[in-house]
Design a protein around this motif. Structure first.
Motif: not given
Length: 491
Positions: A65-66, A69, A107, A110-111, A114, A387, A391
């Motif tokens: 994931l990271p 991104i 983002i 999304l974090s 996560a 995350c 970004f």
């Protein structure tokens, strides 16, 4: 949501989804490679393999994931800058910060997802994954026998076969068995040309029929000469049936989970409870070690320093002297008694040093366990922060380098992520060994890269370029251009 926000969000999500799927597939293939020995050649069903990969895949999310991104941010914003879309935005009065606003909200959302995923899904998946690996071997022992290598079955048997045949691999060729009970020095070795493996889910016995073989057993004798004359006893057989007790293995089935939990299988509330128990246990054990050593030393010396050899009248006479000079305490003891106390003190000190070393090693292991739980606790928050961090590194970096596509962005993304992953791994290892606090070990990579994110965001939003990539690329390619021009002129 305005048209510009929708356009930027759509461009980012499309790139992010593509990158995420590709990287996720690559990391899953890496997992298959790691566990290929457990999957290959054991006649596992397709559904069982799918479950194996399904339970393994969630633990890849903190890595994928990271990085996804970061790469998607560089590619998206690099493409905007390369195609002069940012120039069009700025001419319309829209700054980079305004362009990033919609994606920033996405983002952050999304974090949060996560974090929830890391706190709830990953621990359960890890729990299922470990149990599935255990049960593949324990519930179906025939699957645990891979050809060409020794396989541990139960506590006492190691079995190797040269070849497996039959619908379920039950027909064995070239069987070698090492039978050795726990704590025993000598083993019984059995070799057979053929073997037939039968088992039943309702039975606690694994039946192994051996044909045309022999076994020899190492003999233990007190006399070395006799041992050299007769080192082992050997016998042959045409057929032999062995029953391997699997009562301890078959207690759990494929859906029953009876393995103790580890730090990676706990959510935040469970980690809090476990850490409290572990910390209390560590403190009590430390105090217990201290009290035992003090008590042991005091009791030993008090037993030896006694006044039984002198009567009370002598002690009364010498009391006044002892009050004036306490160093004369040893004068109350005979020479043999002094020697005895010296020997006991020496032995007691040596014994205490050994106890302290062993206790220290045990306490270090307990502290490692506590540190691992703290690392698992902080890691759930680090995933969410990573995350956001990636970004704010990737988006301004893409705007600065002004290169989209999959060329230069991949190079920058890989370099940054390797730095992040290396520092993260280094910090965790250092924290596990109690070299630094677990909090610092978990957040070390974030602390190191956060200033970079702030710097890149500041320079990109204020339209201050850090490096002229076109100039650098031109300088790199300039010698090659001259070389090709020289060759063309010669021709």
């Amino acid at each position: 949501m305005k048209i510009l926000d929708r356009y930027i969000l759509k461009s980012f999500i499309t790139t992010f989804a593509t990158v995420f799927i590709i990287l996720f597939f690559i990391f899953i293939l890496q997992g298959v490679w790691l566990f290929i020995a457990e999957l290959a050649g054991k006649d596992l069903g397709v559904w069982l393999v799918i479950k194996f990969l399904l339970f393994y895949s969630p633990k890849m999310i903190p890595l994928v994931l990271p990085l996804s991104i970061l790469l998607a941010s560089i590619m998206t914003f690099g493409s905007f800058a390369e195609n002069y879309e940012f120039a069009a935005m700025k001419s319309s009065g829209i700054s980079l910060g305004r362009a990033m606003r919609g994606l920033t909200i996405f983002i952050i959302s999304l974090s949060i997802v996560a974090f929830i995923f890391a706190n709830n899904v990953i621990p359960k998946a890890e729990y299922k994954f470990v149990n599935l690996r255990k049960n593949i071997i324990q519930r179906q022992p025939a699957m645990a026998i891979a050809a060409g290598q020794f396989n541990a079955i139960g506590d006492d048997f190691n079995i190797k076969v040269n070849k497996k045949d039959g619908e379920k691999g039950e027909q064995l060729t070239g069987v070698t068995i090492h039978k050795r009970k726990k704590g025993e020095e000598y083993a019984t070795i059995i070799k057979a040309e053929r073997g037939l493996l039968t088992s039943s889910e309702s039975s606690n016995l694994l039946q192994l029929e051996l044909f045309d073989g022999y076994y020899y057993e190492e003999l233990k004798t007190k006399n070395v000469r006799d041992e050299k004359k007769m080192p082992f006893a050997k016998s042959t057989f045409s057929k032999q049936i062995m029953n391997i007790d699997l009562s301890m293995l078959n207690k759990n089935n494929m859906d029953e989970e009876q393995i103790s939990q580890t730090n990676s299988m706990l959510n935040i509330s469970e980690l809090n409870y476990t850490l409290d128990s572990l910390q209390n246990s560590y403190t009590k054990e430390t105090q217990s070690i201290h009290d035992n050593i003090v008590k042991r030393t005091t009791n030993t010396l008090s037993r030896e320093i006694s006044t039984s050899e002198r009567d009370l009248s002598n002690l009364e006479k010498e009391r006044d002297t002892l009050k004036k000079d306490k160093n004369n305490l040893l004068s109350l003891l005979t020479t043999s008694k002094k020697q005895r106390i010296l020997d006991i003190a020496t032995n007691n000190t040596t014994s205490n040093i050994t106890i302290i070393k062993n206790s220290k090693a045990a306490q270090n292991e307990r502290m490692k366990n506590i540190n691992n739980h703290w690392l698992a606790f902080f890691e759930k928050f680090v995933i969410a922060y990573a995350c956001i961090l990636m970004f704010f590194i990737g988006a301004p970096l893409g705007a600065i380098i002004r290169k989209g596509g999959i060329g230069l962005p991949i190079v920058f993304a890989v370099i940054i992520f390797i730095i992040f992953h290396f520092i993260n791994t280094f910090g965790k290892k250092l924290a596990q060994e109690n070299g630094i606090p677990p909090f610092l070990g978990s957040w070390m990579s974030s602390f190191v890269l956060t200033p970079l994110a702030i710097l890149l965001t500041y320079r990109a939003t204020n339209d201050i370029g850090m490096i002229n990539m076109d100039s650098i690329i031109h300088q790199i390619t300039k010698p090659f251009q001259k070389l090709f021009k020289l060759k063309s002129n010669e021709e």
